[in-house]
Design an enzyme around this catalytic site. Sequence first.
Site, short mmCIF file in Angstrom:
data_model
loop_
_atom_site.label_atom_id
_atom_site.label_comp_id
_atom_site.label_asym_id
_atom_site.label_seq_id
_atom_site.Cartn_x
_atom_site.Cartn_y
_atom_site.Cartn_z
CB ALA A 1 -5.24 -0.90 7.45
CE LYS B 1 -4.24 -2.01 2.16
NZ LYS B 1 -4.96 -2.06 3.13
CB ALA C 1 1.95 3.11 12.64
N GLY D 1 -14.37 -6.73 10.60
CA GLY D 1 -13.95 -6.21 9.14
C GLY D 1 -14.64 -6.33 7.95
#
Length: 287
Positions: free
Chosen positions: A138, A73, A135, A252
């Site tokens: 996401a 990401k 951290a 989730g």
Amino acid sequence: MSKELDFKAEIVGVYGTPISDNPTGVMFEFAFKSLDINWRYLTLEVSEQNLKNAIDAIRALNFKGVNLTIPHKVAAMKYLDRISPDAEVIGAVNTIRHKNGKLIGENTDGKGFLKSLIDNGKVSPKNQNIVVLGAGGAARAITTELALAGAKQITVVNRTVTRGEELVDRLNKYTKTQAVFSHWHPNYAIPSDTTILVQATSIGLYPNIYEYPQINYESLKSSTVVCDVIPNPPNTKFLIKAKKRGCHTLDGLGMLVNQGVIAFEMWTGHEAPRSVMHEALTKVFKV
């Protein structure tokens, strides 16, 4: 050529490693089928060293876009043509859309979580004291959206100090929320004024379903809304422990569906069949 004889499928998918546990393709395939559109969603194992080549392949193979999951990401950002303003603030992308030969990085994670928190968790982050474990990509997306939605204070709890402090500095720079860092140790006690607790790491993700974040669970108050970003399994050990403390919990799946809806509409231009996508996942996980 008539539409009936057009055999070309539009391709999207997800890049990550490991990837076999990722259920995103299930809800997309059900959604494509429900709208009777010739699209396919591929779940693709992409190593860190092959990420650049895989992103170049989006252009070469004319994919309409891809999702990105662990660990891509943040790393993927340097290979894209443009980053959306909100993803720039977040510092991570989870979705790429391919438009007119350009690859554009977006982030739908935080928006998906926020909608799930409000719709399914029945709580607004406005003026709340929130603790976020982790951290990574996401956590960056979620904390940014929570801050922009008016959270009073966000405490980022992370084992790597530099990474946690970097996220806090970013939040304090770009938002009006007060962000603070707290170092994560095995018996970390959740502050007593915490109203929302978010587990934003991969701890407990399949196949490591018996793992859970090491915190002091006795410090959890029943008034705290406890959230886990992990969709597989939905009922994580973390949430089970929180339920035993009387906490209202949020799994989730809602976040996964909501962020998928945004990506679906970005790529296809069709309104996403949200209920179909959610039902597909509940059937898979028997929840």
